[in-house]
Write a protein that holds these residues in place. Structure first.
Motif, PDB file in Angstrom:
ATOM      1  N   GLN A   1      24.008  22.563  79.008  1.00  0.00           N
ATOM      2  CA  GLN A   1      23.568  23.268  77.908  1.00  0.00           C
ATOM      3  C   GLN A   1      24.860  24.104  77.230  1.00  0.00           C
ATOM      4  OE1 GLN A   1      20.571  26.108  78.960  1.00  0.00           O
ATOM      5  NE2 GLN A   1      19.035  24.552  78.587  1.00  0.00           N
ATOM      6  N   ILE A   2      25.775  24.353  78.151  1.00  0.00           N
ATOM      7  CA  ILE A   2      27.247  25.282  77.699  1.00  0.00           C
ATOM      8  C   ILE A   2      27.763  24.238  77.054  1.00  0.00           C
ATOM      9  CG2 ILE A   2      29.280  26.235  78.603  1.00  0.00           C
ATOM     10  CD1 ILE A   2      27.456  27.668  80.538  1.00  0.00           C
ATOM     11  N   ARG A   3      27.927  22.694  77.819  1.00  0.00           N
ATOM     12  CA  ARG A   3      28.840  21.947  77.144  1.00  0.00           C
ATOM     13  C   ARG A   3      28.398  21.579  75.819  1.00  0.00           C
ATOM     14  NH1 ARG A   3      30.149  16.199  79.793  1.00  0.00           N
ATOM     15  NH2 ARG A   3      31.580  15.381  78.354  1.00  0.00           N
ATOM     16  N   ALA A   4      27.018  21.343  75.738  1.00  0.00           N
ATOM     17  CA  ALA A   4      26.458  20.810  74.150  1.00  0.00           C
ATOM     18  C   ALA A   4      26.883  21.916  73.306  1.00  0.00           C
ATOM     19  CB  ALA A   4      24.998  20.459  74.373  1.00  0.00           C
ATOM     20  N   THR A   5      26.544  23.152  73.351  1.00  0.00           N
ATOM     21  CA  THR A   5      26.915  24.309  72.568  1.00  0.00           C
ATOM     22  C   THR A   5      28.311  24.386  72.217  1.00  0.00           C
ATOM     23  OG1 THR A   5      27.079  25.979  74.295  1.00  0.00           O
ATOM     24  CG2 THR A   5      25.035  25.718  73.159  1.00  0.00           C
ATOM     25  N   TYR A   6      29.276  23.890  73.057  1.00  0.00           N
ATOM     26  CA  TYR A   6      30.784  23.922  72.871  1.00  0.00           C
ATOM     27  C   TYR A   6      31.074  22.695  72.032  1.00  0.00           C
ATOM     28  CZ  TYR A   6      35.915  23.754  73.796  1.00  0.00           C
ATOM     29  OH  TYR A   6      37.166  23.505  73.632  1.00  0.00           O
ATOM     30  N   MET A   7      30.339  21.701  72.290  1.00  0.00           N
ATOM     31  CA  MET A   7      30.567  20.442  71.543  1.00  0.00           C
ATOM     32  C   MET A   7      30.304  20.584  70.058  1.00  0.00           C
ATOM     33  SD  MET A   7      32.428  18.503  73.484  1.00  0.00           S
ATOM     34  CE  MET A   7      32.296  16.686  72.427  1.00  0.00           C
ATOM     35  N   GLU A   8      28.954  21.309  69.969  1.00  0.00           N
ATOM     36  CA  GLU A   8      28.533  21.447  68.413  1.00  0.00           C
ATOM     37  C   GLU A   8      29.571  22.538  67.788  1.00  0.00           C
ATOM     38  OE1 GLU A   8      24.809  23.121  68.962  1.00  0.00           O
ATOM     39  OE2 GLU A   8      23.862  21.199  69.681  1.00  0.00           O
ATOM     40  N   GLU A   9      30.191  23.551  68.382  1.00  0.00           N
ATOM     41  CA  GLU A   9      31.062  24.609  67.763  1.00  0.00           C
ATOM     42  C   GLU A   9      32.264  23.974  67.478  1.00  0.00           C
ATOM     43  OE1 GLU A   9      31.259  27.828  70.353  1.00  0.00           O
ATOM     44  OE2 GLU A   9      29.110  28.422  70.236  1.00  0.00           O
ATOM     45  N   ASN A  10      32.996  23.364  68.511  1.00  0.00           N
ATOM     46  CA  ASN A  10      34.197  22.824  68.274  1.00  0.00           C
ATOM     47  C   ASN A  10      34.531  21.250  67.793  1.00  0.00           C
ATOM     48  OD1 ASN A  10      35.490  25.155  69.339  1.00  0.00           O
ATOM     49  ND2 ASN A  10      35.155  24.670  71.306  1.00  0.00           N
ATOM     50  N   CYS A  11      33.365  20.548  67.823  1.00  0.00           N
ATOM     51  CA  CYS A  11      33.583  19.068  67.505  1.00  0.00           C
ATOM     52  C   CYS A  11      32.516  18.925  66.494  1.00  0.00           C
ATOM     53  CB  CYS A  11      33.506  18.183  68.639  1.00  0.00           C
ATOM     54  SG  CYS A  11      34.867  18.334  69.734  1.00  0.00           S
ATOM     55  N   PRO A  12      32.854  18.920  65.125  1.00  0.00           N
ATOM     56  CA  PRO A  12      31.744  18.435  64.150  1.00  0.00           C
ATOM     57  C   PRO A  12      31.432  17.234  64.199  1.00  0.00           C
ATOM     58  CG  PRO A  12      33.976  18.831  63.074  1.00  0.00           C
ATOM     59  CD  PRO A  12      34.065  19.312  64.518  1.00  0.00           C
ATOM     60  N   PRO A  13      30.244  16.774  63.652  1.00  0.00           N
ATOM     61  CA  PRO A  13      29.788  15.233  63.672  1.00  0.00           C
ATOM     62  C   PRO A  13      30.837  14.498  63.028  1.00  0.00           C
ATOM     63  CG  PRO A  13      28.427  16.779  62.332  1.00  0.00           C
ATOM     64  CD  PRO A  13      29.494  17.656  63.036  1.00  0.00           C
ATOM     65  N   LEU A  14      30.983  13.357  63.313  1.00  0.00           N
ATOM     66  CA  LEU A  14      31.891  12.309  62.596  1.00  0.00           C
ATOM     67  C   LEU A  14      31.422  11.903  61.662  1.00  0.00           C
ATOM     68  CD1 LEU A  14      34.827  11.026  62.989  1.00  0.00           C
ATOM     69  CD2 LEU A  14      33.542   9.194  64.095  1.00  0.00           C
ATOM     70  N   VAL A  15      32.255  12.028  60.354  1.00  0.00           N
ATOM     71  CA  VAL A  15      31.884  11.491  58.930  1.00  0.00           C
ATOM     72  C   VAL A  15      32.717  10.352  58.761  1.00  0.00           C
ATOM     73  CG1 VAL A  15      31.523  12.007  56.565  1.00  0.00           C
ATOM     74  CG2 VAL A  15      30.919  13.712  58.281  1.00  0.00           C
ATOM     75  N   LEU A  16      32.350   9.124  58.673  1.00  0.00           N
ATOM     76  CA  LEU A  16      33.269   8.279  58.478  1.00  0.00           C
ATOM     77  C   LEU A  16      33.637   7.815  56.844  1.00  0.00           C
ATOM     78  CD1 LEU A  16      31.734   5.253  60.768  1.00  0.00           C
ATOM     79  CD2 LEU A  16      33.974   6.591  61.054  1.00  0.00           C
ATOM     80  N   PRO A  17      35.020   7.767  56.742  1.00  0.00           N
ATOM     81  CA  PRO A  17      35.273   7.889  55.424  1.00  0.00           C
ATOM     82  C   PRO A  17      34.987   6.623  54.779  1.00  0.00           C
ATOM     83  CG  PRO A  17      37.252   7.930  56.701  1.00  0.00           C
ATOM     84  CD  PRO A  17      36.023   8.015  57.500  1.00  0.00           C
ATOM     85  N   ARG A  18      34.875   6.424  53.366  1.00  0.00           N
ATOM     86  CA  ARG A  18      34.457   5.385  52.646  1.00  0.00           C
ATOM     87  C   ARG A  18      35.691   4.792  52.024  1.00  0.00           C
ATOM     88  NH1 ARG A  18      28.038   5.353  51.063  1.00  0.00           N
ATOM     89  NH2 ARG A  18      27.541   6.293  52.768  1.00  0.00           N
ATOM     90  N   SER A  19      36.602   5.583  51.772  1.00  0.00           N
ATOM     91  CA  SER A  19      37.681   4.909  51.036  1.00  0.00           C
ATOM     92  C   SER A  19      38.849   5.255  51.968  1.00  0.00           C
ATOM     93  CB  SER A  19      38.056   5.760  49.608  1.00  0.00           C
ATOM     94  OG  SER A  19      38.429   6.893  49.959  1.00  0.00           O
ATOM     95  N   VAL A  20      40.235   4.597  51.547  1.00  0.00           N
ATOM     96  CA  VAL A  20      41.265   4.467  52.093  1.00  0.00           C
ATOM     97  C   VAL A  20      42.034   5.840  52.255  1.00  0.00           C
ATOM     98  CG1 VAL A  20      43.780   3.451  52.311  1.00  0.00           C
ATOM     99  CG2 VAL A  20      41.787   2.101  51.619  1.00  0.00           C
ATOM    100  N   GLU A  21      42.066   6.693  51.043  1.00  0.00           N
ATOM    101  CA  GLU A  21      42.370   8.056  50.998  1.00  0.00           C
ATOM    102  C   GLU A  21      41.694   8.889  51.769  1.00  0.00           C
ATOM    103  OE1 GLU A  21      44.967   9.278  49.112  1.00  0.00           O
ATOM    104  OE2 GLU A  21      45.390   6.840  48.532  1.00  0.00           O
ATOM    105  N   GLU A  22      40.547   8.739  52.099  1.00  0.00           N
ATOM    106  CA  GLU A  22      39.830   9.778  52.851  1.00  0.00           C
ATOM    107  C   GLU A  22      40.098   9.324  54.404  1.00  0.00           C
ATOM    108  OE1 GLU A  22      35.500   9.023  51.978  1.00  0.00           O
ATOM    109  OE2 GLU A  22      35.667  10.143  50.141  1.00  0.00           O
ATOM    110  N   LEU A  23      40.540   8.073  54.588  1.00  0.00           N
ATOM    111  CA  LEU A  23      40.632   7.530  56.062  1.00  0.00           C
ATOM    112  C   LEU A  23      42.281   8.298  56.160  1.00  0.00           C
ATOM    113  CD1 LEU A  23      39.906   5.796  58.435  1.00  0.00           C
ATOM    114  CD2 LEU A  23      41.065   4.128  57.174  1.00  0.00           C
ATOM    115  N   LYS A  24      42.946   8.123  55.446  1.00  0.00           N
ATOM    116  CA  LYS A  24      44.255   8.771  55.653  1.00  0.00           C
ATOM    117  C   LYS A  24      44.271  10.154  55.726  1.00  0.00           C
ATOM    118  CE  LYS A  24      47.217   5.611  53.236  1.00  0.00           C
ATOM    119  NZ  LYS A  24      47.987   5.269  51.896  1.00  0.00           N
ATOM    120  N   ASP A  25      43.333  11.162  55.047  1.00  0.00           N
ATOM    121  CA  ASP A  25      43.349  12.433  55.452  1.00  0.00           C
ATOM    122  C   ASP A  25      42.589  12.619  56.570  1.00  0.00           C
ATOM    123  OD1 ASP A  25      44.193  12.993  52.740  1.00  0.00           O
ATOM    124  OD2 ASP A  25      42.162  13.092  51.757  1.00  0.00           O
ATOM    125  N   LEU A  26      41.604  11.874  56.937  1.00  0.00           N
ATOM    126  CA  LEU A  26      41.021  12.001  58.563  1.00  0.00           C
ATOM    127  C   LEU A  26      42.185  11.891  59.349  1.00  0.00           C
ATOM    128  CD1 LEU A  26      38.546  12.709  59.961  1.00  0.00           C
ATOM    129  CD2 LEU A  26      38.010  10.040  60.089  1.00  0.00           C
TER     130      LEU A  26
END
Length: 178
Positions: free
Chosen positions: A35-60
Motif C-alpha cells: 500500500q505504501i508503495r502504491a501511494t508513493y507511485m501515485e504521488e510521484n509518478c503520474p500516469p504516462l500519457v503518450l504524445p501524439r505528435s513529434v513536438e509533444e514527444l520532444k517535450d516529454l
C-alpha cells in the motif's frame, strides 16, 4: 523449587501457535508495504500519457531528462555521504584497535648478517667499510697477586700438614723449645 516440565505435545502446539502469529504478522507487513508503495507511485509518478505528435514527444523527452538529472544528482550526493561515513567508521575502528593496544605482530624471520653486511646494507654499496670488532677491544694485562703466588709455591702439602699438626699448629713451637 521444582520446575514443571512441559510435555512435548504442549511444546509443539505452542510452537505452532507462535509460527501462525508470525506468519500473520509477515503477511500484514507485506500488505502494508504494498500500500505504501502504491501511494508513493501515485504521488510521484503520474500516469504516462503518450504524445501524439513529434513536438509533444520532444517535450516529454526533455522533461524525463531533467528528472533523470535531478535523480542522478541526489544519487551522487547520497553515494558521497555513504563513502564519507564508511571512511569515518574505518578510522574509528582503527582508533579503537589502537586504544586497545592489541596488535597482531607479524612473525619475524631470523636474518643472519655480519656487521660488514649490515653496514653495507645501511650505507649502500658505494661505501665499503670493514669492521673488525675484536681489534677495537682494549688489551688488559693480568696482574698476579702475591697471595696467589704463595698459595702456588706452598710445596708438599703433607710436609706442611705435619708441621702444623697438633694444638692448632703450636706443636712445632713446643718441640723446638724443649
Amino acid at each position: 523449587m521444582t520446575e514443571k516440565r512441559m510435555s512435548s505435545s504442549r511444546k509443539h502446539s505452542i510452537k505452532g501457535m507462535m509460527l501462525q502469529v508470525a506468519k500473520e504478522l509477515l503477511e500484514a507487513e507485506a500488505i502494508e508495504k504494498g500500500q505504501i508503495r502504491a501511494t508513493y507511485m501515485e504521488e510521484n509518478c503520474p500516469p504516462l500519457v503518450l504524445p501524439r505528435s513529434v513536438e509533444e514527444l520532444k517535450d516529454l523527452c526533455c522533461e524525463l531528462h531533467a528528472k533523470l538529472d535531478v535523480v542522478d544528482e541526489e544519487r551522487y550526493d547520497l553515494a558521497s555521504k555513504v563513502n564519507l561515513v564508511v571512511r569515518e567508521v574505518a578510522d574509528l575502528n582503527f582508533k579503537m584497535v589502537d586504544l586497545k593496544g592489541k596488535f597482531k605482530r607479524p612473525p619475524l624471520k631470523k636474518v643472519r648478517m655480519s656487521a660488514d653486511a649490515m653496514l653495507q646494507a645501511l650505507l649502500g654499496s658505494k661505501h665499503k667499510v670493514t669492521m673488525d670488532l675484536r681489534s677495537n677491544l682494549k688489551q688488559v694485562k693480568k696482574e698476579v697477586k702475591e697471595e696467589d703466588k704463595e698459595l702456588r709455591d706452598v710445596g708438599d702439602w703433607r710436609k706442611n700438614i705435619e708441621d702444623k699438626a697438633g694444638m692448632g699448629g703450636r706443636k712445632k713451637m713446643f718441640e723446638t723449645d724443649a
